[in-house]
Design a protein around this motif. Sequence first.
Motif, PDB file in Angstrom:
ATOM      1  N   ILE A  72     -23.564 -40.386   5.285  1.00 32.05           N
ATOM      2  CA  ILE A  72     -24.032 -40.233   6.861  1.00 32.05           C
ATOM      3  C   ILE A  72     -24.230 -38.730   6.987  1.00 32.05           C
ATOM      4  CG2 ILE A  72     -22.177 -40.651   8.085  1.00 32.05           C
ATOM      5  CD1 ILE A  72     -24.285 -42.625   9.882  1.00 32.05           C
ATOM      6  N   GLU A  73     -23.196 -38.083   6.376  1.00 35.45           N
ATOM      7  CA  GLU A  73     -23.018 -36.678   6.896  1.00 35.45           C
ATOM      8  C   GLU A  73     -24.285 -35.899   6.555  1.00 35.45           C
ATOM      9  OE1 GLU A  73     -19.260 -34.777   5.763  1.00 35.45           O
ATOM     10  OE2 GLU A  73     -18.250 -36.822   6.482  1.00 35.45           O
ATOM     11  N   ASP A  74     -25.051 -36.352   5.417  1.00 32.78           N
ATOM     12  CA  ASP A  74     -26.109 -35.521   4.950  1.00 32.78           C
ATOM     13  C   ASP A  74     -27.631 -36.216   5.024  1.00 32.78           C
ATOM     14  OD1 ASP A  74     -24.706 -33.439   3.634  1.00 32.78           O
ATOM     15  OD2 ASP A  74     -24.056 -35.018   1.981  1.00 32.78           O
ATOM     16  N   TYR A  75     -27.460 -37.357   5.639  1.00 29.39           N
ATOM     17  CA  TYR A  75     -28.655 -38.276   5.897  1.00 29.39           C
ATOM     18  C   TYR A  75     -28.694 -38.578   7.402  1.00 29.39           C
ATOM     19  CZ  TYR A  75     -28.951 -38.102   0.851  1.00 29.39           C
ATOM     20  OH  TYR A  75     -29.152 -37.539  -0.261  1.00 29.39           O
ATOM     21  N   GLY A  76     -29.868 -38.964   7.949  1.00 29.50           N
ATOM     22  CA  GLY A  76     -29.575 -39.694   9.397  1.00 29.50           C
ATOM     23  C   GLY A  76     -29.404 -40.898   9.233  1.00 29.50           C
ATOM     24  N   LYS A  77     -28.959 -41.460  10.690  1.00 31.00           N
ATOM     25  CA  LYS A  77     -28.598 -42.999  10.647  1.00 31.00           C
ATOM     26  C   LYS A  77     -29.704 -43.881   9.975  1.00 31.00           C
ATOM     27  CE  LYS A  77     -25.401 -43.285  14.362  1.00 31.00           C
ATOM     28  NZ  LYS A  77     -24.877 -43.581  15.496  1.00 31.00           N
ATOM     29  N   GLU A  78     -31.112 -43.507  10.534  1.00 31.45           N
ATOM     30  CA  GLU A  78     -32.303 -44.436  10.062  1.00 31.45           C
ATOM     31  C   GLU A  78     -32.063 -44.529   8.344  1.00 31.45           C
ATOM     32  OE1 GLU A  78     -36.910 -44.204  10.291  1.00 31.45           O
ATOM     33  OE2 GLU A  78     -35.808 -43.501  11.849  1.00 31.45           O
ATOM     34  N   GLU A  79     -32.100 -43.611   7.760  1.00 32.69           N
ATOM     35  CA  GLU A  79     -32.015 -43.564   6.490  1.00 32.69           C
ATOM     36  C   GLU A  79     -30.898 -44.322   5.827  1.00 32.69           C
ATOM     37  OE1 GLU A  79     -33.134 -43.145   2.488  1.00 32.69           O
ATOM     38  OE2 GLU A  79     -34.427 -42.777   4.263  1.00 32.69           O
ATOM     39  N   ILE A  80     -29.894 -44.170   6.392  1.00 33.48           N
ATOM     40  CA  ILE A  80     -28.551 -44.684   5.774  1.00 33.48           C
ATOM     41  C   ILE A  80     -28.937 -46.413   6.087  1.00 33.48           C
ATOM     42  CG2 ILE A  80     -26.030 -45.258   6.330  1.00 33.48           C
ATOM     43  CD1 ILE A  80     -26.781 -42.527   4.621  1.00 33.48           C
ATOM     44  N   TYR A  81     -29.232 -46.790   7.291  1.00 34.29           N
ATOM     45  CA  TYR A  81     -29.592 -47.959   7.476  1.00 34.29           C
ATOM     46  C   TYR A  81     -30.363 -48.676   6.490  1.00 34.29           C
ATOM     47  CZ  TYR A  81     -26.749 -48.502  11.669  1.00 34.29           C
ATOM     48  OH  TYR A  81     -25.740 -48.677  12.492  1.00 34.29           O
ATOM     49  N   LYS A  82     -31.557 -47.868   6.133  1.00 35.64           N
ATOM     50  CA  LYS A  82     -32.692 -48.285   5.304  1.00 35.64           C
ATOM     51  C   LYS A  82     -31.678 -48.532   3.802  1.00 35.64           C
ATOM     52  CE  LYS A  82     -36.197 -45.590   3.599  1.00 35.64           C
ATOM     53  NZ  LYS A  82     -37.291 -44.918   3.722  1.00 35.64           N
ATOM     54  N   GLN A  83     -31.120 -47.528   3.535  1.00 30.30           N
ATOM     55  CA  GLN A  83     -30.237 -47.588   2.184  1.00 30.30           C
ATOM     56  C   GLN A  83     -29.367 -48.954   2.044  1.00 30.30           C
ATOM     57  OE1 GLN A  83     -30.985 -45.901  -0.556  1.00 30.30           O
ATOM     58  NE2 GLN A  83     -32.851 -44.819   0.572  1.00 30.30           N
ATOM     59  N   ALA A  84     -28.566 -49.021   3.179  1.00 32.52           N
ATOM     60  CA  ALA A  84     -27.835 -50.178   3.109  1.00 32.52           C
ATOM     61  C   ALA A  84     -28.460 -51.476   2.845  1.00 32.52           C
ATOM     62  CB  ALA A  84     -26.983 -49.976   4.284  1.00 32.52           C
TER      63      ALA A  84
END
Length: 158
Positions: A29-41
């Motif tokens: 999450i330090e390198d990507y936004g929350k939106e991208e992290i939720y998408k990956q998860a």
Amino acid sequence: MNVLVREYEECDAKKISNIITRNLFEVNIEDYGKEEIYKQAEKFKPEDIIKKFKNRLTYVAIYEGNVIGTASICNDFVKDKSIYWLLTVFVLPEYHKKGIGRILIEKLEEKARKLNAKRIIVDPSITGKNFYRKLGYEYEKSVDILNDEGHIKMEKYL
């Protein structure tokens, strides 16, 4: 640390899902936004792992009876069967920098050599690129370019 490495079993899927999700939300999450992290998860629910891992050679790292890491290789989606992709390399955050990821990757590289692999490609996150460089992976074509998921392509010749 006395770590056991064994092949993945379907019963590991929930634990692997947890390991990946924790890494995404606590580290990546330090390198990507929350939106991208939720998408990956969303791509790593236990049922998705069971489906994806059917065509992969996957190992898990076990410490004190608990699954603490995982890594996979696969060559199903490439024409050149001497090329393998290194996939889903994750270790519980509290075990980072203890050699667990290295142990898993070395085991997969050893297996890839036995399968006559000549090269392994990895598509690491921004967060993981220095880890792979320490293991001998270099940027493909010596260019640090992000793909559409914000990852770079690296390779290692065996």
